[in-house]
Design a protein around this motif. Structure first.
Motif, mmCIF file in Angstrom:
data_model
loop_
_atom_site.group_PDB
_atom_site.id
_atom_site.type_symbol
_atom_site.label_atom_id
_atom_site.label_comp_id
_atom_site.label_asym_id
_atom_site.label_seq_id
_atom_site.Cartn_x
_atom_site.Cartn_y
_atom_site.Cartn_z
ATOM 1 N N GLY A 360 0.829 -1.208 0.000
ATOM 2 C CA GLY A 360 0.000 0.000 0.000
ATOM 3 C C GLY A 360 0.858 1.250 0.000
ATOM 4 N N GLU A 361 0.522 2.174 0.884
ATOM 5 C CA GLU A 361 1.268 3.428 1.013
ATOM 6 C C GLU A 361 2.757 3.107 1.190
ATOM 7 O OE1 GLU A 361 0.711 7.617 3.466
ATOM 8 O OE2 GLU A 361 -0.068 5.768 4.338
ATOM 9 N N ALA A 362 3.601 3.837 0.480
ATOM 10 C CA ALA A 362 5.029 3.541 0.475
ATOM 11 C C ALA A 362 5.820 4.717 1.034
ATOM 12 C CB ALA A 362 5.493 3.248 -0.949
ATOM 13 N N VAL A 363 7.089 4.459 1.366
ATOM 14 C CA VAL A 363 7.981 5.559 1.739
ATOM 15 C C VAL A 363 7.987 6.612 0.633
ATOM 16 C CG1 VAL A 363 10.436 6.151 2.008
ATOM 17 C CG2 VAL A 363 9.426 4.319 3.383
ATOM 18 N N ALA A 364 7.935 6.161 -0.634
ATOM 19 C CA ALA A 364 7.929 7.111 -1.755
ATOM 20 C C ALA A 364 6.652 7.963 -1.786
ATOM 21 C CB ALA A 364 8.095 6.367 -3.083
ATOM 22 N N SER A 365 5.578 7.478 -1.170
ATOM 23 C CA SER A 365 4.374 8.309 -1.059
ATOM 24 C C SER A 365 4.646 9.499 -0.143
ATOM 25 C CB SER A 365 3.205 7.499 -0.494
ATOM 26 O OG SER A 365 3.018 6.286 -1.194
ATOM 27 N N LEU A 366 5.410 9.234 0.935
ATOM 28 C CA LEU A 366 5.714 10.278 1.914
ATOM 29 C C LEU A 366 6.834 11.197 1.440
ATOM 30 C CD1 LEU A 366 5.604 8.247 5.261
ATOM 31 C CD2 LEU A 366 3.773 9.561 4.216
ATOM 32 N N THR A 367 7.782 10.672 0.662
ATOM 33 C CA THR A 367 8.866 11.526 0.174
ATOM 34 C C THR A 367 8.436 12.291 -1.072
ATOM 35 O OG1 THR A 367 9.813 9.705 -1.123
ATOM 36 C CG2 THR A 367 10.691 10.032 1.097
ATOM 37 N N GLY A 368 7.300 11.864 -1.668
ATOM 38 C CA GLY A 368 6.775 12.535 -2.857
ATOM 39 C C GLY A 368 5.709 13.538 -2.490
ATOM 40 N N GLY A 369 4.450 13.161 -2.704
ATOM 41 C CA GLY A 369 3.339 14.090 -2.529
ATOM 42 C C GLY A 369 3.249 14.701 -1.150
ATOM 43 N N GLU A 370 3.512 13.914 -0.106
ATOM 44 C CA GLU A 370 3.382 14.424 1.266
ATOM 45 C C GLU A 370 4.745 14.677 1.910
ATOM 46 O OE1 GLU A 370 -0.453 13.615 0.175
ATOM 47 O OE2 GLU A 370 0.917 11.930 0.374
ATOM 48 N N HIS A 371 5.725 15.092 1.110
ATOM 49 C CA HIS A 371 7.085 15.308 1.637
ATOM 50 C C HIS A 371 7.103 16.272 2.828
ATOM 51 C CE1 HIS A 371 7.536 19.409 -0.082
ATOM 52 N NE2 HIS A 371 6.698 18.955 -0.991
ATOM 53 N N TYR A 372 6.182 17.218 2.842
ATOM 54 C CA TYR A 372 6.161 18.258 3.874
ATOM 55 C C TYR A 372 5.731 17.729 5.238
ATOM 56 C CZ TYR A 372 1.392 17.973 2.133
ATOM 57 O OH TYR A 372 0.178 17.498 1.719
ATOM 58 N N TRP A 373 5.120 16.530 5.277
ATOM 59 C CA TRP A 373 4.771 15.935 6.567
ATOM 60 C C TRP A 373 6.019 15.591 7.373
ATOM 61 C CZ3 TRP A 373 0.671 11.672 4.974
ATOM 62 C CH2 TRP A 373 -0.555 12.293 4.726
ATOM 63 N N MET A 374 7.130 15.349 6.666
ATOM 64 C CA MET A 374 8.309 14.752 7.273
ATOM 65 C C MET A 374 9.462 15.757 7.319
ATOM 66 S SD MET A 374 6.596 11.911 7.317
ATOM 67 C CE MET A 374 7.656 10.565 7.870
ATOM 68 N N ALA A 375 10.524 15.403 8.042
ATOM 69 C CA ALA A 375 11.769 16.165 7.963
ATOM 70 C C ALA A 375 12.324 16.090 6.541
ATOM 71 C CB ALA A 375 12.789 15.598 8.947
ATOM 72 N N GLY A 376 13.091 17.105 6.133
ATOM 73 C CA GLY A 376 13.740 17.060 4.831
ATOM 74 C C GLY A 376 14.617 15.834 4.659
ATOM 75 N N ASN A 377 15.320 15.440 5.733
ATOM 76 C CA ASN A 377 16.225 14.278 5.651
ATOM 77 C C ASN A 377 15.517 13.008 5.211
ATOM 78 O OD1 ASN A 377 18.844 15.155 6.161
ATOM 79 N ND2 ASN A 377 18.540 15.158 8.387
ATOM 80 N N PHE A 378 14.201 12.932 5.457
ATOM 81 C CA PHE A 378 13.461 11.720 5.095
ATOM 82 C C PHE A 378 13.446 11.512 3.581
ATOM 83 C CE2 PHE A 378 9.519 9.143 4.620
ATOM 84 C CZ PHE A 378 9.859 8.098 5.453
#
Length: 501
Positions: A360-378
C-alpha cells in the motif's frame, strides 16, 4: 510529477546559494514542488522515486502481494543500542536506548523542534453553558496566539474548543481530538428573545423596503428568527452516539484542536504556521520539523494550557487522531511523556505502520506528494538519483520504535476494514506487526503488551471486532470504515482501566 526535477533542482541550488535571509525578510513563497526541489538540492538528490498509485487498477499501483511485502524483513531491535549492546533493564532503556531512538526519529523522520519555535499564549474568547444529550457541559473557545515578534508577517492563532462536564465531582480525564473546533450545541436565545430578534429584523427590513410591511402583515405567524426544535443526539448505524457524546457520558472531557491552525497541511504552507514562524519564513534545514511533528507539538502546547485547568486531571490527558491526524497523535505521544494515553486511528505510513513494509502506502508516497509531513532528511529514503542512494531498509528506526517510545503509557491502535473504506493502502497487518515488535519494550517496563508474542514476521491479524484489550498496548479492528468511532465504546473503558479510574 516527481520524475523530472533536474531543472527545479538547479533553480533550488541557486536559491540556496545565498545565506538564509535576515529575520525581517518577507516569507519566501514556494509551491510544494519548489519546496521539495529546494530540499533535494540541500541533500544532493537529483530525482525522486515516484510514489505508487492508490488506484489498484493503475499500472503503477501499490503492492498488495504479501509475498513481496517484506523486502527488509529484519527490523531494528528497540532493545539493542546503536553500539550493539543489549538493553536488559528499564534504567538502560531510559538512559541509553530511548534517547538514541528519539534522535533517530528527530534527525531522519519527523524533524527537530527548533529553539525558535514560538511561545503560545492561550486566551479564552468565549464560554458557553451547553448540553450534550442530557448532560450539562461547559464549552470554551480557546485561542493560542503565537509570539510572532521575530516574524510579524506570519500570524498563528491556534484554535481549540474545550468541553467538560459541568457537574463533575472532581477533575476529569480529557482527550484531545484533532479536528474542527466547533461548539457542540451552542446555547440558544429563549423564545421571548427570539421574538424580539424577529421583530427587530422585520422592522429593519420594512425600513429598507416599505412594501414588505404588507407581506409580513399577510403572514403574521411566519417568523424570520425562531427557536429551533429540540433534537435528540443522532446515533450511527450501530446505535453509537458521536465520539464526543460518548466521552462526556463516561465522565471525560474533550478538546477539539484544529491542526490546520497550527500548521497548514501543504508544502506551500511550510513558510506559514509554526514552522514558518520558527524559520522566519525561510526554507527549512534538512533536520527541521515537518508538519506531523508540528501538529504533535501543537497538541503539547494545548496540553500546557489544559494542565493548568483545575477542572481537568492533568495526569490523565490523552490525544487522538484518524488518518494523517492519527500519525500526528502517535508522534505527539511518542515525543511528549505527559500524554497518558493515545488513540491512533487508521494511521498508515508515518504513523503506526512499518516503513520497511512494501504494502500500500510507500515511503515514496511520503517523500513525494506528502514530503512536507516529514523532515527534509526523510527524502533521502525515496531518492531515485542521489549522491548516496538509500532506501527504507537504511532507516535507523521504524514505527515499532515510535510505538515503543510511548511505553509504558497506554496505546490503542484502531483500524476499520477495506470493504468499508479503511483502504488496504493503510496496511493494517503492517501496523499489527509494528505493535508486536514494540511489545518487548512494554514488557521490559513492567506492563502488558498485546499478549500474542513477538514473532512479527508470522503476524496473523486477530479476527475483525475481536480486540486485544487486556494490556497497556491495545489493538482492535472494527468492521466500519476510515474512522475510529466504532472503537470509542471499547477505548473509553479500556483507557479508564489503564488510567486507574
Amino acid at each position: 510529477m516527481h520524475h523530472h526535477k533536474f531543472a527545479r533542482v538547479a533553480l533550488a541550488l541557486a536559491m540556496i546559494a545565498t545565506p538564509i535571509a535576515a529575520a525581517q525578510d518577507a516569507p519566501r513563497r514556494m509551491t510544494s514542488d519548489q519546496a521539495q526541489a529546494q530540499m533535494m538540492a540541500q541533500l544532493g538528490i537529483q530525482a525522486m522515486i515516484p510514489g505508487p498509485s492508490g488506484d489498484e487498477n493503475a499500472p503503477n499501483h501499490a503492492n498488495y502481494d504479501e509475498a513481496l511485502a517484506n523486502p527488509f524483513p529484519t527490523l531494528p531491535d528497540p532493545l539493542t543500542t546503536n553500539a550493539g549492546r543489549k538493553v536488559t533493564t528499564a534504567d538502560q532503556w531510559w538512559k541509553l536506548r530511548r534517547p538514541e531512538i528519539v534522535e533517530g526519529f528527530e534527525r531522519e523522520v519527523y524533524g527537530r523542534v527548533p529553539a525558535t519555535a514560538p511561545r503560545i499564549r492561550w486566551t479564552v474568547t468565549a464560554t458557553d453553558r451547553e448540553r450534550i444529550g442530557f448532560t450539562p457541559v461547559i464549552a470554551r473557545r480557546v485561542i493560542g496566539h503565537a509570539d510572532n515578534a521575530a516574524a510579524p508577517g506570519i500570524t498563528v492563532d491556534i484554535r481549540m474548543v474545550v468541553v467538560t462536564p459541568a457537574n463533575a465531582k472532581g477533575p476529569v480525564p480529557l482527550l484531545i481530538l484533532f479536528g474542527r473546533d466547533d461548539f457542540p450545541a451552542p446555547s440558544q436565545p429563549t423564545r421571548t428573545e427570539f421574538e424580539r430578534i424577529d421583530a427587530a429584523i422585520k422592522k429593519a427590513l420594512v425600513a429598507q423596503d416599505p412594501g414588505l410591511a404588507a407581506i409580513f402583515a399577510a403572514h403574521p405567524a411566519y417568523p424570520l428568527a425562531q427557536e429551533p426544535p429540540f433534537r435528540f443526539p443522532e446515533r450511527d448505524a450501530r446505535g453509537d452516539l458521536p465520539r464526543t457524546d460518548q466521552l462526556i457520558a463516561a465522565g471525560w472531557g474533550y478538546a477539539l484542536l484544529d491542526p490546520g491552525t497550527i500548521q497548514p497541511d501543504s508544502g506551500e504552507g511550510l513558510t506559514e504556521g509554526v514552522i514558518g514562524l520558527s524559520t522566519r519564513g525561510q526554507p527549512r534545514k534538512p533536520d527541521d520539523w515537518g508538519v506531523l511533528r508540528a501538529w504533535g507539538w501543537g497538541a503539547s502546547r494545548a496540553l500546557d494550557y489544559l494542565a493548568t485547568d483545575p477542572t481537568i486531571d492533568a495526569a490523565r490527558i490523552g490525544v487522538e487522531g484518524v488518518s494523517r491526524y492519527g500519525k500526528a497523535a502517535l508522534v505527539a505521544a511518542a515525543f511528549d511523556e505527559r500524554f497518558a494515553v493515545v488513540l491512533v486511528g487508521s494511521s498508515g505510513k508515518g504513523g503506526a505502520t512499518l516503513l520497511r513494509r512494501n504494502f500500500g502506502e510507500a515511503v515514496a508516497s511520503l517523500t513525494g506528494g506528502e514530503h512536507y509531513w516529514m523532515a527534509g532528511n526523510f527524502l533521502k529514503y525515496g531518492a531515485a538519483k542521489a549522491d548516496t542512494l538509500r532506501n527504507a531498509g537504511d532507516l535507523p528506526v521504524d514505527s515499532h520504535e515510535l510505538i515503543a517510545l510511548v511505553a509504558p503509557r497506554a496505546v490503542f491502535l484502531s483500524y476499520g476494514i477495506p470493504e468499508q473504506g479503511d483502504a488496504r493502502w493503510l496496511d493494517q497487518r503492517g501496523s499489527f506487526m509494528a505493535a508486536m515488535a514494540a511489545g518487548p519494550v512494554f514488557e521490559l517496563l513492567g506492563v502488558k503488551d498485546l499478549g500474542v508474542g513477538y514473532d512479527y514476521r508470522a503476524a496473523v491479524l486477530p479476527p475483525v471486532n475481536s480486540g486485544l484489550l487486556d494490556g497497556r498496548l491495545a489493538w482492535r479492528q472494527h468492521d466500519g470504515g476510515h474512522t475510529d468511532q466504532p472503537n470509542m465504546r471499547y477505548f473509553i473503558p479500556w483507557a479508564d482501566r489503564q488510567l486507574g479510574r
